[in-house]
Design a protein around this motif. Structure first.
Motif, mmCIF file in Angstrom:
data_model
loop_
_atom_site.group_PDB
_atom_site.id
_atom_site.type_symbol
_atom_site.label_atom_id
_atom_site.label_comp_id
_atom_site.label_asym_id
_atom_site.label_seq_id
_atom_site.Cartn_x
_atom_site.Cartn_y
_atom_site.Cartn_z
ATOM 1 N N HIS A 25 -51.988 80.258 100.040
ATOM 2 C CA HIS A 25 -51.167 81.193 100.807
ATOM 3 C C HIS A 25 -51.895 81.457 102.117
ATOM 4 O O HIS A 25 -52.901 82.157 102.128
ATOM 5 C CB HIS A 25 -50.994 82.477 99.991
ATOM 6 N N HIS A 76 -46.428 82.139 107.909
ATOM 7 C CA HIS A 76 -47.024 81.952 106.583
ATOM 8 C C HIS A 76 -46.691 80.558 106.060
ATOM 9 O O HIS A 76 -45.639 80.009 106.374
ATOM 10 C CB HIS A 76 -46.455 82.983 105.595
ATOM 11 N N CYS A 102 -41.648 85.099 102.922
ATOM 12 C CA CYS A 102 -42.627 84.197 102.312
ATOM 13 C C CYS A 102 -42.632 84.342 100.792
ATOM 14 O O CYS A 102 -42.797 85.442 100.259
ATOM 15 C CB CYS A 102 -44.003 84.519 102.895
ATOM 16 N N CYS A 114 -45.968 85.753 99.495
ATOM 17 C CA CYS A 114 -46.056 87.206 99.696
ATOM 18 C C CYS A 114 -45.265 87.934 98.611
ATOM 19 O O CYS A 114 -45.732 88.918 98.037
ATOM 20 C CB CYS A 114 -45.492 87.607 101.058
HETATM 21 ZN ZN LIG Z 1 -46.992 85.036 102.849
#
Ligand SMILES: [Zn+2]
Length: 208
Positions: free
Chosen positions: A25, A33, A194, A197
């Motif tokens: 990540h 991202h 994302c 995330c």
């Molecule tokens: Zn992310």
């Protein structure tokens, strides 16, 4: 017996093994991202890996008629210092006579002073990775400014979103961008979309 030109999967294996391809990540300085990250010099720190990758790329380049017929009077060109290991290794495999690399000075990509028109052989542009194609396209313009010809282009990894051909001003044919891996890059403009995330995965910030 290794294959003459390794399959994309084998190249990805090599990149993973050397740490040049990383999954996780990652957050870029731009705020984007992504779940994967390439740090290509990590593959080129091992001489044997560098050689296998460069020989594979050189075999693809040799299949380009303009390149094979110009050798050894060919210049291998790197768009930036990052591509220098690739340029030297491809030069070795092709037995080309010259190597040049561009650098950024005050935002502009340029060759060192005193690289003169007339001294530069027909050019093959090589790089470790093409994420957007901008570096390759700017290097084409630089080579043309010197009055030299671009006869080929090859990268180890090409993101599918980046061009697979380069336009050459004032020229007939676009130049194909040859690659060992065509990679489907996943990007998110920010954290909100994302997937990592949303799973609460911890972030790693990357410099570029
Ligand atoms: Zn992310």
């Amino acid at each position: 017996m290794p294959r003459l030109i390794p399959e994309q999967g084998e190249v990805m294996e090599m990149l993973k093994r050397t740490g040049a391809f990383r999954e996780g990540h990652f957050v870029y300085p731009s705020g984007q991202h992504t779940p994967h990250y390439f740090q290509m010099p990590l593959a080129f720190r091992y001489y044997d890996t560098a050689r296998v990758l460069a020989v594979a790329l050189s075999r693809k380049l040799r299949l380009v008629k303009e390149v094979s017929s110009a050798l050894p009077k060919v210049s291998i060109i790197s768009p930036s210092p990052g591509g220098i290991p690739v340029a030297f290794a491809v030069r070795e495999a092709l037995n080309a006579e010259q190597i040049y690399w561009a650098e950024r000075e005050g935002g502009d990509r340029m060759f060192r002073q005193y690289v003169n028109a007339g001294e530069v052989h027909p050019c093959v542009i090589v790089d470790d990775i093409s994420r957007t194609g901008t570096a390759l396209q700017e290097t084409v313009a630089l080579v043309r400014q010197l009055g030299a010809q671009v006869i080929g282009c090859g990268v180890i990894v090409r993101f599918r979103g980046s061009p697979d051909h380069l336009e050459v001003a004032g020229s007939e044919e676009p130049i194909p961008v040859l690659s060992l891996v065509d990679f489907e890059a996943k990007w998110y403009d920010n954290g909100a979309d994302c997937a990592e995330c949303n799973q609460g995965a911890s972030e790693e910030h990357v410099r570029f």
